[in-house]
Design a protein around this motif. Structure first.
Motif, PDB file in Angstrom:
ATOM      1  N   SER A 108       0.823  -1.217   0.000  1.00 16.36           N
ATOM      2  CA  SER A 108       0.000   0.000   0.000  1.00 16.36           C
ATOM      3  C   SER A 108       0.852   1.261   0.000  1.00 16.36           C
ATOM      4  N   ALA A 109       1.974   1.256   0.722  1.00 16.40           N
ATOM      5  CA  ALA A 109       2.839   2.438   0.748  1.00 16.40           C
ATOM      6  C   ALA A 109       3.461   2.685  -0.624  1.00 16.40           C
ATOM      7  N   ALA A 110       3.826   1.609  -1.317  1.00 21.08           N
ATOM      8  CA  ALA A 110       4.379   1.756  -2.662  1.00 21.08           C
ATOM      9  C   ALA A 110       3.336   2.321  -3.617  1.00 21.08           C
ATOM     10  N   GLU A 111       2.098   1.868  -3.487  1.00 21.85           N
ATOM     11  CA  GLU A 111       1.023   2.367  -4.343  1.00 21.85           C
ATOM     12  C   GLU A 111       0.776   3.851  -4.101  1.00 21.85           C
ATOM     13  N   ARG A 112       0.787   4.248  -2.828  1.00 23.45           N
ATOM     14  CA  ARG A 112       0.569   5.671  -2.511  1.00 23.45           C
ATOM     15  C   ARG A 112       1.718   6.533  -3.037  1.00 23.45           C
ATOM     16  N   ALA A 113       2.934   6.031  -2.906  1.00 22.09           N
ATOM     17  CA  ALA A 113       4.086   6.783  -3.398  1.00 22.09           C
ATOM     18  C   ALA A 113       4.032   6.947  -4.910  1.00 22.09           C
ATOM     19  N   GLY A 123      10.455  18.271 -10.137  1.00 23.01           N
ATOM     20  CA  GLY A 123      11.415  17.194  -9.988  1.00 23.01           C
ATOM     21  C   GLY A 123      11.703  16.811  -8.557  1.00 23.01           C
ATOM     22  N   VAL A 124      11.713  17.787  -7.646  1.00 24.32           N
ATOM     23  CA  VAL A 124      12.035  17.493  -6.252  1.00 24.32           C
ATOM     24  C   VAL A 124      10.954  16.627  -5.624  1.00 24.32           C
ATOM     25  N   ALA A 125       9.684  17.024  -5.810  1.00 23.26           N
ATOM     26  CA  ALA A 125       8.577  16.246  -5.254  1.00 23.26           C
ATOM     27  C   ALA A 125       8.510  14.866  -5.897  1.00 23.26           C
ATOM     28  N   ARG A 126       8.766  14.811  -7.195  1.00 22.78           N
ATOM     29  CA  ARG A 126       8.733  13.521  -7.902  1.00 22.78           C
ATOM     30  C   ARG A 126       9.864  12.611  -7.411  1.00 22.78           C
ATOM     31  N   SER A 127      11.033  13.185  -7.208  1.00 24.07           N
ATOM     32  CA  SER A 127      12.154  12.396  -6.715  1.00 24.07           C
ATOM     33  C   SER A 127      11.875  11.855  -5.322  1.00 24.07           C
ATOM     34  N   ALA A 128      11.280  12.679  -4.457  1.00 20.47           N
ATOM     35  CA  ALA A 128      10.951  12.228  -3.101  1.00 20.47           C
ATOM     36  C   ALA A 128       9.953  11.084  -3.137  1.00 20.47           C
ATOM     37  N   ALA A 129       8.940  11.207  -4.000  1.00 16.65           N
ATOM     38  CA  ALA A 129       7.944  10.137  -4.118  1.00 16.65           C
ATOM     39  C   ALA A 129       8.572   8.859  -4.666  1.00 16.65           C
ATOM     40  N   ASN A 130       9.472   9.012  -5.621  1.00 16.41           N
ATOM     41  CA  ASN A 130      10.151   7.834  -6.176  1.00 16.41           C
ATOM     42  C   ASN A 130      10.999   7.131  -5.130  1.00 16.41           C
ATOM     43  N   ARG A 131      11.670   7.926  -4.289  1.00 13.17           N
ATOM     44  CA  ARG A 131      12.464   7.322  -3.225  1.00 13.17           C
ATOM     45  C   ARG A 131      11.575   6.545  -2.267  1.00 13.17           C
ATOM     46  N   GLU A 132      10.400   7.096  -1.958  1.00  7.73           N
ATOM     47  CA  GLU A 132       9.473   6.398  -1.065  1.00  7.73           C
ATOM     48  C   GLU A 132       8.947   5.114  -1.716  1.00  7.73           C
ATOM     49  N   PHE A 133       8.741   5.166  -3.021  1.00  9.57           N
ATOM     50  CA  PHE A 133       8.299   3.972  -3.738  1.00  9.57           C
ATOM     51  C   PHE A 133       9.329   2.851  -3.601  1.00  9.57           C
ATOM     52  N   HIS A 134      10.569   3.180  -3.867  1.00 10.78           N
ATOM     53  CA  HIS A 134      11.609   2.161  -3.776  1.00 10.78           C
ATOM     54  C   HIS A 134      11.744   1.642  -2.348  1.00 10.78           C
ATOM     55  N   ARG A 135      11.683   2.540  -1.369  1.00 10.55           N
ATOM     56  CA  ARG A 135      11.836   2.092   0.015  1.00 10.55           C
ATOM     57  C   ARG A 135      10.694   1.168   0.425  1.00 10.55           C
ATOM     58  N   ALA A 136       9.496   1.503  -0.025  1.00 10.17           N
ATOM     59  CA  ALA A 136       8.335   0.679   0.329  1.00 10.17           C
ATOM     60  C   ALA A 136       8.485  -0.746  -0.208  1.00 10.17           C
ATOM     61  N   LEU A 137       9.229  -0.897  -1.285  1.00  8.87           N
ATOM     62  CA  LEU A 137       9.408  -2.223  -1.874  1.00  8.87           C
ATOM     63  C   LEU A 137      10.545  -3.014  -1.230  1.00  8.87           C
ATOM     64  N   GLU A 174      10.857   6.218 -16.416  1.00  7.34           N
ATOM     65  CA  GLU A 174      11.016   5.604 -15.099  1.00  7.34           C
ATOM     66  C   GLU A 174       9.670   5.302 -14.455  1.00  7.34           C
ATOM     67  N   ALA A 175       8.689   6.179 -14.668  1.00  8.17           N
ATOM     68  CA  ALA A 175       7.353   5.948 -14.110  1.00  8.17           C
ATOM     69  C   ALA A 175       6.737   4.682 -14.690  1.00  8.17           C
ATOM     70  N   ALA A 176       6.912   4.470 -15.986  1.00  4.31           N
ATOM     71  CA  ALA A 176       6.394   3.254 -16.613  1.00  4.31           C
ATOM     72  C   ALA A 176       7.082   2.016 -16.051  1.00  4.31           C
ATOM     73  N   GLU A 177       8.372   2.126 -15.794  1.00  3.43           N
ATOM     74  CA  GLU A 177       9.101   1.003 -15.197  1.00  3.43           C
ATOM     75  C   GLU A 177       8.613   0.721 -13.782  1.00  3.43           C
ATOM     76  N   HIS A 178       8.311   1.779 -13.027  1.00  2.00           N
ATOM     77  CA  HIS A 178       7.771   1.598 -11.675  1.00  2.00           C
ATOM     78  C   HIS A 178       6.446   0.848 -11.705  1.00  2.00           C
ATOM     79  N   GLU A 179       5.596   1.202 -12.653  1.00  2.18           N
ATOM     80  CA  GLU A 179       4.301   0.519 -12.775  1.00  2.18           C
ATOM     81  C   GLU A 179       4.500  -0.975 -13.043  1.00  2.18           C
TER      82      GLU A 179
END
Length: 220
Positions: A108-113, A123-137, A174-179
């Motif tokens: 769920s945390a990865a989905e929210r990120a 870019g700053v907000a997007r980078s922060a969200a991407n970092r949270e996505f990776h951490r959640a995984l 990168e967003a497509a790869e995250h999906e």
């Protein structure tokens, strides 16, 4: 660059840390910029002590360089530095994600990120969200030392990605790869998720020509 905010106790150092860190990752404090304790304390309305503590913490995360008798500066990240950060991620992160997915870790945390990354307006907000996505995984891998090692690379990863996006936006790819990674994780395909993470991390460095991260040479 004037920093905004008058911070108060009891979280003075934490506030100072977040303000300086945000200015570095946004590019408002450029690579190589001097970080003078007296000036920062005056701008932020605090004593030098929380500024000094914040700079020491940022040195530990790889965003600041402190040299005896010369003071602190914003770290200048070379291509070799970026390659070293991403090499460490390639060694550690795919296995951490594989373990998280294999253990049935919550996503769920990865989905929210990922949703925050889609809605980010910079870019700053997007980078922060991407970092949270990776951490959640990777945080559910079951090995606190592995999580701590990857956490230690997060700010340096952000420094690389924001600098790269400023010259050559690749965040849609990168967003497509995250999906795709999240899709494999949702279905419990641990080995595939790990392989996708490995390819994702490697591909970012492959898309990063040397000139996109090394400081530009001075004008003649």
């Amino acid at each position: 660059m004037p920093l905004q905010a008058h911070v108060v106790a009891p979280s003075r150092t934490a506030h100072v840390l977040e303000i300086i860190k945000g200015a570095i990752l946004s590019g408002d404090l450029a690579a190589g910029s001097p970080l003078v304790e007296t000036d920062l304390a005056l701008q932020l309305g605090v004593s030098k002590t929380p500024v000094r503590e914040a700079l020491k913490t940022l040195e530990g995360t790889g965003l600041v360089v402190i040299r005896p008798y010369l003071g602190a500066t914003v770290r200048e990240m070379s291509y070799e530095d970026a390659a070293a950060v991403y090499d460490m991620r390639l060694l550690l992160e795919p296995e951490a994600v594989r373990r998280t997915v294999a253990a049935g870790g919550r996503l769920s945390a990865a989905e929210r990120a990922l949703e925050r990354a889609r809605e980010a307006d910079g870019g700053v907000a997007r980078s922060a969200a991407n970092r949270e996505f990776h951490r959640a995984l990777y945080e559910g891998c079951g090995n606190p030392l592995l999580v701590a090692s990857l956490d230690g690379l997060r700010d340096q990863t952000s420094l690389v990605s924001v600098a790269a996006w400023a010259r050559r936006a690749s965040w849609e790819t990168e967003a497509a790869e995250h999906e795709e990674i999240l899709g494999a994780a949702r279905e419990g395909r641990a080995d595939e998720a790990a392989d996708l993470v490995r390819r994702h991390v490697a591909a970012f460095l492959d898309r990063l020509p040397k000139q996109d991260i090394d400081p530009a040479p001075p004008s003649p």
